[in-house]
Scaffold this motif. Structure first.
Motif, PDB file in Angstrom:
ATOM      1  N   THR A 121     -71.594  77.982 -29.391  1.00 34.56           N
ATOM      2  CA  THR A 121     -71.008  76.641 -29.300  1.00 34.56           C
ATOM      3  C   THR A 121     -69.829  76.629 -28.325  1.00 34.56           C
ATOM      4  O   THR A 121     -69.461  75.577 -27.807  1.00 34.56           O
ATOM      5  N   GLY A 122     -69.221  77.797 -28.124  1.00 36.07           N
ATOM      6  CA  GLY A 122     -68.067  77.900 -27.230  1.00 36.07           C
ATOM      7  C   GLY A 122     -66.740  77.730 -27.946  1.00 36.07           C
ATOM      8  O   GLY A 122     -65.685  77.881 -27.339  1.00 36.07           O
ATOM      9  N   THR A 176     -65.251  79.582 -30.199  1.00 35.47           N
ATOM     10  CA  THR A 176     -64.462  80.811 -30.270  1.00 35.47           C
ATOM     11  C   THR A 176     -63.745  81.078 -28.949  1.00 35.47           C
ATOM     12  O   THR A 176     -62.521  81.238 -28.912  1.00 35.47           O
ATOM     13  N   VAL A 227     -79.888  85.927 -32.721  1.00 33.96           N
ATOM     14  CA  VAL A 227     -80.246  87.269 -32.261  1.00 33.96           C
ATOM     15  C   VAL A 227     -79.293  88.323 -32.816  1.00 33.96           C
ATOM     16  O   VAL A 227     -78.128  88.031 -33.107  1.00 33.96           O
TER      17      VAL A 227
HETATM   18  P1  IMP Z   1     -69.284  80.236 -30.809  1.00 39.70           P
HETATM   19  O1  IMP Z   1     -67.859  80.065 -31.234  1.00 39.70           O
HETATM   20  O2  IMP Z   1     -70.201  79.264 -31.486  1.00 39.70           O
HETATM   21  O3  IMP Z   1     -69.476  80.238 -29.299  1.00 39.70           O
HETATM   22  O4  IMP Z   1     -69.793  81.593 -31.382  1.00 39.70           O
HETATM   23  C1  IMP Z   1     -69.382  82.773 -30.895  1.00 39.70           C
HETATM   24  C2  IMP Z   1     -69.554  83.855 -31.928  1.00 39.70           C
HETATM   25  O5  IMP Z   1     -70.546  83.531 -32.919  1.00 39.70           O
HETATM   26  C3  IMP Z   1     -70.050  85.098 -31.253  1.00 39.70           C
HETATM   27  O6  IMP Z   1     -68.983  85.894 -30.807  1.00 39.70           O
HETATM   28  C4  IMP Z   1     -70.859  85.736 -32.333  1.00 39.70           C
HETATM   29  O7  IMP Z   1     -70.018  86.524 -33.152  1.00 39.70           O
HETATM   30  C5  IMP Z   1     -71.384  84.612 -33.167  1.00 39.70           C
HETATM   31  N1  IMP Z   1     -72.772  84.274 -32.784  1.00 39.70           N
HETATM   32  C6  IMP Z   1     -73.222  83.153 -32.207  1.00 39.70           C
HETATM   33  N2  IMP Z   1     -74.546  83.177 -32.029  1.00 39.70           N
HETATM   34  C7  IMP Z   1     -74.963  84.375 -32.496  1.00 39.70           C
HETATM   35  C8  IMP Z   1     -76.251  85.020 -32.574  1.00 39.70           C
HETATM   36  O8  IMP Z   1     -77.304  84.521 -32.167  1.00 39.70           O
HETATM   37  N3  IMP Z   1     -76.255  86.262 -33.142  1.00 39.70           N
HETATM   38  C9  IMP Z   1     -75.133  86.877 -33.587  1.00 39.70           C
HETATM   39  N4  IMP Z   1     -73.916  86.322 -33.533  1.00 39.70           N
HETATM   40  C10 IMP Z   1     -73.833  85.077 -32.982  1.00 39.70           C
END
Ligand code: IMP
Ligand code: MG
Length: 201
Positions: free
Chosen positions: A120-121, A123, A169
């Motif tokens: 999602t971005g 983080t 994944v």
């Molecule tokens: P975001 O904040 O949604 O961009 O998510 C980032 C964090 O979510 C990554 O650093 C991962 O720890 C976790 N994450 C997101 N998608 C996956 C996935 O498909 N497999 C494992 N971890 C994921």
């Protein structure tokens, strides 16, 4: 600077017998990862042309990728980690929990922020804001995997290993509830594996 990412072949590879119960298929093989990471290393050498880097890697998902990326990187660098995790152990990211703060001074430095996957971005958006307060000269983002279809926050990575479709994944550092980080490939987790882990705790 090249921002291309490698294509994933539609061909599916069966995981080794040991993992067939949990992993539906291999999305990116060990060999594909090794080739692509080597290309990324060469690209960094070209783009940074001998300047010293501060590599800031996010714990814990970057362990494998980071080690392979910097092992043969012919640039002076310092390495530090930031600990950040989403609350809960599910497959969606919620509130962030800081588990380790940065120790190195990055003011006026070229910082390369490394993460396993950009989903999602949210983080990287938060981490980036925190780092910007420390006034680096330049801040670039490097991720092994990018799932652009899920993006909510406006984050554009500068270096991407592979652009992947919307699958959950695991492997090569990526986890589900802290499991599967040790797989040498990136595989698609079976929905049953979530359910089983839920029961096992
Ligand atoms: P975001 O904040 O949604 O961009 O998510 C980032 C964090 O979510 C990554 O650093 C991962 O720890 C976790 N994450 C997101 N998608 C996956 C996935 O498909 N497999 C494992 N971890 C994921
Ligand atoms: Mg992570």
């Amino acid at each position: 600077m090249k921002t291309s990412s490698a294509q994933i072949s539609a061909q599916t590879t069966r995981p080794p017998a040991r993992w067939r119960g949990d992993v539906d298929r291999i999305l990116i093989t060990e060999k594909q990862i090794a080739c692509r990471v080597q290309e990324m290393t060469r690209q960094l050498e070209i783009d940074y042309a001998g300047r010293e880097l501060v590599v800031v890697a996010l714990l814990n998902g970057t362990v494998m990728f980071l080690a392979d990326l910097v092992r043969h990187l012919n640039l002076p660098l310092r390495l530090d980690f930031m600990g950040v995790s989403s609350y809960g152990a599910g497959t969606t990211s919620g509130e962030l929990l800081w588990t380790k703060e940065l120790r190195l001074d990055v003011r006026g430095r070229d910082v390369l922020l490394v993460d396993d996957i950009l989903d999602t971005g949210r983080t990287l958006d938060r981490v980036r804001s925190k780092l910007r307060l420390l006034k680096p000269r330049r801040l670039r983002i490097c991720v092994l995997l990018d799932k652009p279809s899920r993006r909510v926050a406006k984050v554009k990575p500068d270096y991407v290993g592979f652009t992947i479709p919307d699958h959950f994944v695991v492997g090569y550092g990526l986890d589900y509830a802290e499991r599967y980080r040790n797989l040498p490939f990136v595989g698609v987790l079976k929905p049953e594996a979530y359910a089983n882990l839920g029961k096992a705790g």
